[in-house]
Design an enzyme around this catalytic site. Structure first.
Site, PDB file in Angstrom:
ATOM      1  N   THR A 130      -6.179  17.934  92.980  1.00 33.28           N
ATOM      2  CA  THR A 130      -5.723  16.554  92.781  1.00 33.28           C
ATOM      3  C   THR A 130      -4.509  16.467  91.855  1.00 33.28           C
ATOM      4  OG1 THR A 130      -7.283  16.359  90.950  1.00 33.28           O
ATOM      5  CG2 THR A 130      -8.009  15.538  93.114  1.00 33.28           C
ATOM      6  N   HIS A 156      10.393   8.528  91.840  1.00 32.81           N
ATOM      7  CA  HIS A 156      10.941   9.678  91.110  1.00 32.81           C
ATOM      8  C   HIS A 156      10.358  10.972  91.675  1.00 32.81           C
ATOM      9  CE1 HIS A 156      12.006  12.281  87.755  1.00 32.81           C
ATOM     10  NE2 HIS A 156      12.733  11.308  87.251  1.00 32.81           N
TER      11      HIS A 156
END
Lengths: 300, 300
Positions: free
Chosen positions: A170, A82
């Site tokens: 991150t 996705h």
């Protein structure tokens, strides 16, 4: 619970049950917040949580869940089917009961502001909360995904609405917004000719000159020897389910095709069905306050 | 509040606001009980309170309200236009959500047992809670009213189901029972001929060979130049509103008369309208759990 908002955060972790549990914990532990559905997808490597609650409680719980997700997810190591641009990918707020869209826009701004500051995260606002028309569409914002965003975010036109103009190391970036709840409504036609479903879908949907808050496609239901007009009703308060149903019925008549049935997929607000009953019974002066459960919800 | 029962006590005081307040206080103060409506009637000298709540909470609050009413009301001094036999005249329990009729029958028995003992009050059970078919009908039990009951109660066939076989000195006797919630549903016809409404009412109601859980009369709406089929749906779970609506429509066709609209009077459970939407949209496999608010009610 007089005032109810919905929030459907999408997190970029759909495989590790322990991580998912830790991400969801602040949502499940929160007072005045109810998790209705948790749908992790291994192929997408993505988690979609559906929850409703008091506006203030939703925002606070969501901030904690964002913090948990950022601690758990490293986008440098993430892959999945996705499109995504961040550990906390998308967070839409939607009005359910006694809440205006304006308050959902405000909730999106408040969460974005708090999260950007606390988590050092770049955040974009979308749909009803968008700060410009180019930012209304989620797919357009997310184009390039996490991997492409390191460069994209440097462009002046992609300066985030909140937070620093660089990716979180991150966690990437996050999109927060406000939109109406989607009602997924499918109508089955008693024919095998998929072209008929496609033609009717074209007629009923907004882009084809049809109903303002209706998206529709036509498709075959192989297991049923039928075809289907599959719809997303994007604002049931302005375009009711009975309107698309009756419109499909009169379009189908010219093909001599009858409606075989219909289905509601997933969750919807009660009012979407009260409006249907109201229309078919031709009710005069019906008030939601006549529904016992509505009165109870106002008090609890 | 996962399990919801309704209780609609009728007290024989409809004139003195202070007394009414003291009678209602235990109901309004109770946790997990919500008073939806309070309707004192001066002509009837009678108070009808509509409340919903958790079954156990309703019973406890109701016992306290009975005690308060008996302290406030002296039947020796009572007069009013409505038939009555006691200070606490009638107390029906009805199922609303996730409650079986059997539990309402049990609630009626428990309240009757506790009240008879604590308040020294003769109590009859009626409708679904009746101990014999002669006691199903409230009007039949109450015949003779307070004034006639001093003699009536002495007859062996009128021994109370709970409590002493004599009237309470000031509070008379009470009828407690269980029944389905009534949904008051009226359909207006675009004609001035009241005979048409009366004929259709005859056809649609149970006593005329029509729907099992439908009572109906035909009447004129003078202010609207229309006529009306006025109905009490006595069990919407078994005879849905759309059935009587469609039946009136096809009966009206033979007179060339159209339905002008309809109206719901007072309160009703949400499911009564979900059933209507379900029918008209031809929904496959719709589940009440798909309604967001239903999920919330289960949790609260």
């Amino acid at each position: 619970m007089k005032r109810i908002m919905e929030c459907v955060p999408n997190f970029s972790e759909g495989r590790d049950p322990d991580r998912i549990e830790r991400i969801e914990k602040p949502l499940r532990d929160a007072d005045d917040v109810l998790v209705l559905d948790s749908a992790p997808d291994e192929d997408h490597n993505r988690l979609v949580v559906t929850m409703i609650g008091k506006p203030e409680a939703l925002k606070s719980a969501m901030l904690k869940a964002m913090e948990a997700a950022i601690a758990e997810i490293n986008m440098e190591e993430h892959s999945g089917g996705h499109p995504r641009m961040g550990a906390v990918d998308v967070v839409p707020f939607t009005p359910v009961r006694n809440v205006e869209m304006e308050e959902c826009v405000q909730a999106a701004n408040e969460l974005a502001s708090r999260a950007a500051e606390k988590l050092d995260l770049p955040i974009y606002l979308y749909e009803e909360a968008a700060t410009s028309s180019e930012r209304e569409n989620l797919a357009h914002i997310r184009k390039g995904e996490y991997e492409g965003f390191e460069e994209k975010i440097k462009k002046p036109e992609w300066e985030p609405d909140y937070g620093p103009q660089r990716l979180h190391e991150t966690a990437g970036a996050t999109v927060i917004g406000a939109r109406m709840p989607l009602v997924a409504f499918n109508v089955n036609l008693d024919t095998k000719e998929v072209e008929i479903a496609k033609e009717i879908a074209r007629k009923v949907r907004h882009s084809g000159g049809g109903l303002r808050f209706c998206k529709a496609i036509g498709l075959s239901l192989e297991d049923k020897d039928m075809v289907q007009v599959s719809m997303n009703m994007t604002d049931y308060t302005q375009t009711s389910l009975y309107q698309s149903f009756e419109m499909i019925k009169f379009e189908a008549e010219r093909y001599g095709v009858e409606i075989a049935g219909s289905e509601l997929i997933g969750l919807l607000p009660a009012q979407a069905l009260f409006d249907v009953a109201d229309y078919y019974l031709g009710l005069d002066d019906f008030s939601p306050g006549q529904i016992m459960e509505n009165r109870l919800l106002e008090e609890l």
